[in-house]
Design an enzyme around this catalytic site. Structure first.
Site, PDB file in Angstrom:
ATOM      1  N   CYS A   2       0.836  -1.189   0.000  1.00 52.74           N
ATOM      2  CA  CYS A   2       0.000   0.000   0.000  1.00 52.74           C
ATOM      3  C   CYS A   2       0.877   1.246   0.000  1.00 52.74           C
ATOM      4  O   CYS A   2       1.932   1.267   0.625  1.00 52.74           O
ATOM      5  CB  CYS A   2      -0.964   0.075   1.176  1.00 52.74           C
ATOM      6  SG  CYS A   2      -2.090  -1.305   1.277  1.00 52.74           S
ATOM      7  N   ARG A  27       3.686  -0.318  -4.940  1.00 55.13           N
ATOM      8  CA  ARG A  27       3.451  -0.823  -3.585  1.00 55.13           C
ATOM      9  C   ARG A  27       2.147  -1.614  -3.469  1.00 55.13           C
ATOM     10  O   ARG A  27       1.862  -2.207  -2.438  1.00 55.13           O
ATOM     11  CB  ARG A  27       3.420   0.342  -2.583  1.00 55.13           C
ATOM     12  CG  ARG A  27       4.701   1.152  -2.564  1.00 55.13           C
ATOM     13  CD  ARG A  27       4.621   2.232  -1.521  1.00 55.13           C
ATOM     14  NE  ARG A  27       4.539   1.672  -0.191  1.00 55.13           N
ATOM     15  CZ  ARG A  27       5.585   1.320   0.543  1.00 55.13           C
ATOM     16  NH1 ARG A  27       6.791   1.475   0.076  1.00 55.13           N
ATOM     17  NH2 ARG A  27       5.417   0.809   1.743  1.00 55.13           N
ATOM     18  N   TRP A  75      -2.753  -2.773  -1.686  1.00 56.90           N
ATOM     19  CA  TRP A  75      -2.496  -4.203  -1.852  1.00 56.90           C
ATOM     20  C   TRP A  75      -3.364  -4.873  -0.792  1.00 56.90           C
ATOM     21  O   TRP A  75      -3.128  -4.723   0.401  1.00 56.90           O
ATOM     22  CB  TRP A  75      -1.020  -4.525  -1.629  1.00 56.90           C
ATOM     23  CG  TRP A  75      -0.683  -5.944  -1.977  1.00 56.90           C
ATOM     24  CD1 TRP A  75      -0.355  -6.427  -3.212  1.00 56.90           C
ATOM     25  CD2 TRP A  75      -0.625  -7.070  -1.090  1.00 56.90           C
ATOM     26  NE1 TRP A  75      -0.114  -7.782  -3.144  1.00 56.90           N
ATOM     27  CE2 TRP A  75      -0.265  -8.213  -1.857  1.00 56.90           C
ATOM     28  CE3 TRP A  75      -0.847  -7.243   0.283  1.00 56.90           C
ATOM     29  CZ2 TRP A  75      -0.117  -9.480  -1.303  1.00 56.90           C
ATOM     30  CZ3 TRP A  75      -0.704  -8.517   0.824  1.00 56.90           C
ATOM     31  CH2 TRP A  75      -0.343  -9.614   0.035  1.00 56.90           C
ATOM     32  N   ASN A 101      -1.417   2.420   5.550  1.00 56.88           N
ATOM     33  CA  ASN A 101      -0.542   1.343   5.072  1.00 56.88           C
ATOM     34  C   ASN A 101      -0.100   0.560   6.295  1.00 56.88           C
ATOM     35  O   ASN A 101       0.491   1.137   7.210  1.00 56.88           O
ATOM     36  CB  ASN A 101       0.673   1.947   4.347  1.00 56.88           C
ATOM     37  CG  ASN A 101       1.750   0.917   4.065  1.00 56.88           C
ATOM     38  OD1 ASN A 101       1.448  -0.268   3.900  1.00 56.88           O
ATOM     39  ND2 ASN A 101       2.985   1.352   4.012  1.00 56.88           N
ATOM     40  N   GLY A 102      -0.388  -0.744   6.309  1.00 55.92           N
ATOM     41  CA  GLY A 102      -0.007  -1.571   7.462  1.00 55.92           C
ATOM     42  C   GLY A 102      -1.152  -2.485   7.827  1.00 55.92           C
ATOM     43  O   GLY A 102      -2.074  -2.704   7.035  1.00 55.92           O
ATOM     44  N   GLU A 485      17.113 -17.762  -8.725  1.00 56.64           N
ATOM     45  CA  GLU A 485      16.686 -16.404  -9.060  1.00 56.64           C
ATOM     46  C   GLU A 485      16.069 -16.362 -10.465  1.00 56.64           C
ATOM     47  O   GLU A 485      15.034 -15.736 -10.679  1.00 56.64           O
ATOM     48  CB  GLU A 485      17.875 -15.438  -8.934  1.00 56.64           C
ATOM     49  CG  GLU A 485      17.642 -14.022  -9.410  1.00 56.64           C
ATOM     50  CD  GLU A 485      16.536 -13.278  -8.684  1.00 56.64           C
ATOM     51  OE1 GLU A 485      15.969 -13.794  -7.712  1.00 56.64           O
ATOM     52  OE2 GLU A 485      16.209 -12.147  -9.124  1.00 56.64           O
ATOM     53  N   LYS A 489      12.191 -15.306 -11.350  1.00 56.00           N
ATOM     54  CA  LYS A 489      11.858 -14.240 -12.311  1.00 56.00           C
ATOM     55  C   LYS A 489      10.794 -14.733 -13.279  1.00 56.00           C
ATOM     56  O   LYS A 489       9.821 -14.038 -13.563  1.00 56.00           O
ATOM     57  CB  LYS A 489      13.095 -13.796 -13.105  1.00 56.00           C
ATOM     58  CG  LYS A 489      14.126 -13.002 -12.346  1.00 56.00           C
ATOM     59  CD  LYS A 489      13.797 -11.529 -12.171  1.00 56.00           C
ATOM     60  CE  LYS A 489      13.091 -11.270 -10.879  1.00 56.00           C
ATOM     61  NZ  LYS A 489      13.832 -11.258  -9.677  1.00 56.00           N
ATOM     62  N   GLU A 492       7.404 -15.344 -11.565  1.00 57.85           N
ATOM     63  CA  GLU A 492       6.858 -14.097 -11.020  1.00 57.85           C
ATOM     64  C   GLU A 492       6.215 -13.219 -12.092  1.00 57.85           C
ATOM     65  O   GLU A 492       5.127 -12.693 -11.896  1.00 57.85           O
ATOM     66  CB  GLU A 492       8.032 -13.355 -10.365  1.00 57.85           C
ATOM     67  CG  GLU A 492       7.720 -12.150  -9.567  1.00 57.85           C
ATOM     68  CD  GLU A 492       8.986 -11.566  -8.939  1.00 57.85           C
ATOM     69  OE1 GLU A 492       8.852 -10.846  -7.961  1.00 57.85           O
ATOM     70  OE2 GLU A 492      10.115 -11.803  -9.438  1.00 57.85           O
ATOM     71  N   HIS A 508      16.928 -37.619  -8.069  1.00 58.91           N
ATOM     72  CA  HIS A 508      16.373 -38.060  -6.782  1.00 58.91           C
ATOM     73  C   HIS A 508      14.879 -37.747  -6.682  1.00 58.91           C
ATOM     74  O   HIS A 508      14.326 -37.701  -5.595  1.00 58.91           O
ATOM     75  CB  HIS A 508      17.158 -37.426  -5.635  1.00 58.91           C
ATOM     76  CG  HIS A 508      18.601 -37.830  -5.649  1.00 58.91           C
ATOM     77  ND1 HIS A 508      19.023 -39.087  -5.285  1.00 58.91           N
ATOM     78  CD2 HIS A 508      19.710 -37.162  -6.053  1.00 58.91           C
ATOM     79  CE1 HIS A 508      20.337 -39.173  -5.437  1.00 58.91           C
ATOM     80  NE2 HIS A 508      20.782 -38.020  -5.907  1.00 58.91           N
ATOM     81  N   LYS A 608       5.656  -4.562  -4.351  1.00 57.30           N
ATOM     82  CA  LYS A 608       7.108  -4.420  -4.256  1.00 57.30           C
ATOM     83  C   LYS A 608       7.639  -4.665  -2.849  1.00 57.30           C
ATOM     84  O   LYS A 608       8.642  -5.330  -2.669  1.00 57.30           O
ATOM     85  CB  LYS A 608       7.495  -3.020  -4.740  1.00 57.30           C
ATOM     86  CG  LYS A 608       8.979  -2.750  -4.786  1.00 57.30           C
ATOM     87  CD  LYS A 608       9.616  -3.440  -5.963  1.00 57.30           C
ATOM     88  CE  LYS A 608      11.111  -3.260  -6.010  1.00 57.30           C
ATOM     89  NZ  LYS A 608      11.727  -4.305  -6.846  1.00 57.30           N
TER      90      LYS A 608
HETATM   91  O1  M6R Z   1      12.615  -5.706  -0.237  1.00 58.83           O
HETATM   92  P1  M6R Z   1      13.138  -7.092   0.000  1.00 58.83           P
HETATM   93  O2  M6R Z   1      14.470  -7.319  -0.666  1.00 58.83           O
HETATM   94  O3  M6R Z   1      13.182  -7.470   1.438  1.00 58.83           O
HETATM   95  O4  M6R Z   1      12.101  -8.037  -0.719  1.00 58.83           O
HETATM   96  C1  M6R Z   1      12.228  -9.430  -0.645  1.00 58.83           C
HETATM   97  C2  M6R Z   1      11.358 -10.101  -1.676  1.00 58.83           C
HETATM   98  O5  M6R Z   1      10.016  -9.788  -1.459  1.00 58.83           O
HETATM   99  C3  M6R Z   1      11.746  -9.692  -3.101  1.00 58.83           C
HETATM  100  O6  M6R Z   1      13.093  -9.955  -3.366  1.00 58.83           O
HETATM  101  C4  M6R Z   1      10.876 -10.435  -4.124  1.00 58.83           C
HETATM  102  O7  M6R Z   1      11.140 -11.792  -4.085  1.00 58.83           O
HETATM  103  C5  M6R Z   1      11.093  -9.846  -5.513  1.00 58.83           C
HETATM  104  N1  M6R Z   1       9.863  -9.343  -6.020  1.00 58.83           N
HETATM  105  C6  M6R Z   1      11.596 -10.808  -6.506  1.00 58.83           C
HETATM  106  O8  M6R Z   1      11.725 -10.235  -7.774  1.00 58.83           O
END
Ligand code: M6R
Length: 613
Positions: A2, A27, A75, A101-102, A485, A489, A492, A508, A608
């Site tokens: 948010c 956000r 969010w 926000n929270g 990673e 990506k 995601e 395995h 984010k």
């Molecule tokens: O802000 P942070 O690095 O703590 O966030 C951690 C994860 O939420 C963040 O890396 C998330 O996995 C990304 N969206 C991946 O692209």
């Protein structure tokens, strides 16, 4: 999660609020709304879905007059994304408006009490409870600041709040606890926001509020109060980066812009910290004596930041000979890990506000471990709380899928590794110098992974494979970390089911999922393990998998004997190789996402910064 923004001045507020929200949409983007004091009443407009819906609804803000107001991009946590659950929320009698926000943890109890006192609710949100609680006290005291104080004292959880009272024109109150909030000073106007880009067009002079702070302001005055409600001075900081850093600048998406910003970002992280051929970490206080007695390093983080930790294990252990354990923050906080004074806990977070990571940091401190945070967002909660902080200085990262923040976090891992290894004498001078030499060229080599030729090749492979239902990423050692990673990506932003495995682990269990046409992305850059990974590639090819190989230039001819689809990147020192290997995987996910018509920068269900548990 948010975003909130508030404006109080002489200009029409709604367009400014919408503009601010457009910078905060990363956000959360389930809904957006504004509330503006217009002709003596709190006028609200809100709409489910992207900000564009709200923008159209109120003609870019022109449809609502008034010179101060609050805005929100959501969010969803409490209640589905819907018009009714969207913020701002207005209290029952219409006198108080709130953006939040929270999470208010005790909202059910408060709601029940307020219902007994005659308040009516319309949404499923915790925020509507805040608005009604303030209004309840306002009805009793007829004093807006006092009502806010009284209500806030009853809230459990995290909150950044922007609050308006219909009976007190020209005044706004903002409160912060465990959710980010900044105050921006203008000339005859003032601002609040969850993040700097929302107000950077109007002011560079900001205060990062502390937990427990309350701000009461008009367009010409501001008073800060601390958690004990004592008046305090808060010294403003000047933001020294430009708004263009938070805009697309001709790129189609923030993600591709940020991918291309990696050479500059990595250079910005590394070069100020190498002086006269040696790593200098002014920001940290890790003495030789402390490091010599160090028994263990935990690396604690979430998502991509955690994958940096997985890479960090290979990198730090190899060079420093200290046991390193990467662990997800959401697990660490409840796992009762063994730690004490002889434990270093590295906390990695781009946003510096991830709820689990922050809680893990607090847990580590409670056990007497030393904490060192690697953070991008200056002034964020994690940066403030850790014993030491190393900023990645990547600039604002807007795309939900991280790229340049990941790369700069990894760069900090290299610097910490060299720093510790040198201090405790586990690295030979010749090796140290070889790594420094390559570190200083890392930005140029990342640029070589972003040439039009490589991009065209990846786009071609994306066209070949974008329709697959499943993908597997396999690699060994640091290539395994990069696979995690790369796989994240793809899932995601392209919504493809994807898993990453240590290549040797396939047989395995997971190999039973390989069938005709399954995509396997094989990463093979570690010299000593190349042949081993190739054996695993042959095993999956024999079972019908389509394999895309990612390797270094020196292996290109060799790998093509087994796999026709290959992308190769320049070679660097083995410790630094992951910084190059990740780039084609970022580009691959980006192009697959485009071809599948997904929203690259704002993938579904995500936000984010993840400030909820
Ligand atoms: O802000 P942070 O690095 O703590 O966030 C951690 C994860 O939420 C963040 O890396 C998330 O996995 C990304 N969206 C991946 O692209």
């Amino acid at each position: 999660m948010c975003g909130i923004v508030g404006y109080l001045g002489s200009r029409q507020a709604s367009p400014i609020l919408l503009d601010g929200l457009s910078k905060l949409e990363y956000r959360g983007y389930d809904s957006a709304g504004v509330c503006v004091m217009s002709d003596g009443v709190l006028k609200v407009a809100k709409a489910k879905g992207r900000l564009a819906n709200l923008f159209g609804m109120i003609d870019g803000g022109k449809a609502i007059t008034g010179t101060y107001g609050i805005g929100h991009t959501r969010w969803a946590t409490h209640g589905a994304p819907s018009d009714i659950n969207s913020h701002p929320h207005i209290a029952d009698a219409g006198r108080i408006a709130v953006v939040h926000n929270g999470i208010i943890e005790n909202y059910i109890k408060l709601k029940e009490e307020l219902i007994l006192k005659g308040k009516h609710f319309h949404s499923e949100t915790d925020t509507e409870v805040v608005a009604n609680l303030i209004e309840y006290y306002y009805d009793r005291f007829q004093d807006f600041p006092r009502a806010v104080r009284r209500a806030v004292a009853q809230l459990e959880g995290s909150y950044a709040l922007g609050i308006l009272c219909q009976d007190l024109p020209g005044t706004m109150i903002a409160v912060k606890k465990e959710s980010p909030l900044i105050f921006g000073f203008g000339e005859g106007e003032n601002f609040i926001a969850s993040d700097v880009p929302a107000i950077l067009k109007y002011t560079r002079k900001v205060v990062y509020l502390n937990d427990g702070d309350t701000v009461i302001f008009t367009k010409d005055s501001v008073r800060f109060y601390d958690a004990f409600n004592d008046p305090v001075e808060r010294v403003p900081e000047m933001i020294d980066w430009d708004i263009s850093a938070a805009e697309k600048c001709g790129y189609d998406h923030f993600m591709i812009k940020e991918i291309h910003e990696q050479p500059k970002a990595v250079k910005g992280t590394i070069s100020p910290r190498i002086r006269d051929g040696r790593v200098v970490l002014d920001d940290v206080n890790l003495t030789r004596e402390y490091l010599e007695n160090l028994k263990k390093i935990y690396i604690v983080a979430c998502g991509s930041s955690y994958y940096v930790g997985c890479l960090g294990k290979y990198i730090l252990e190899k060079a420093c000979r200290i046991p390193v354990e990467p662990i997800l923050a959401s697990e660490f906080r409840y796992a009762e890990p063994v730690m004490g004074k002889d434990t270093l806990v590295l906390i990695i977070s781009q946003s510096g506000e991830t709820a689990d990571t922050k809680a893990a940091l607090e847990e580590a401190k409670r056990h007497g471990a030393r904490t060192l945070a690697i953070v991008n967002v200056v002034g964020s909660a994690i940066a403030k709380e850790a014993d030491d902080v190393i900023y990645t200085w990547a600039g604002p990262e807007i795309a939900v899928a991280t790229t340049k923040a990941f790369s700069t976090q990894l760069s900090v891992i290299y610097l910490i590794t060299l720093h510790i290894a040198e201090m405790i004498g586990t690295i030979k001078e010749e090796e140290y110098q070889a790594i420094i030499c390559e570190l200083l060229k890392l930005d140029q080599k990342i640029s070589l992974c972003l040439t039009p030729e490589i991009t065209a090749k990846i786009r071609y492979y994306a066209e070949q494979y974008f329709k697959v239902h499943d993908a597997f990423f396999i690699g060994r050692n640091v290539d395994c970390g990069i696979c995690m990673e790369g796989s994240l990506k793809l899932k995601e932003i392209a919504y493809i089911h994807s898993e990453a495995y240590a290549a040797g682990e396939l047989k395995h269990g997971p190999i039973s999922l390989i069938e005709e046409g399954t995509l396997v992305v094989a990463v093979a850059t570690v010299d000593s393990l190349f042949e081993k990974t190739m054996s695993n590639v042959k095993e999956v090819r024999a079972r019908g998998a389509e394999v895309l190989g990612i390797t270094t230039e020196n292996f290109e001819t060799e790998i093509k004997k087994t796999i026709p689809s290959v992308v190769s990147v320049p070679k660097t020192h083995p410790m630094l190789q992951p910084s190059l290997t990740i780039v084609p995987l970022q580009l691959f996910a980006y192009h697959v996402s485009l071809l599948r018509d997904c929203d690259v920068d704002k993938p579904r269900n995500l936000a984010k910064s993840v400030t909820v548990e």
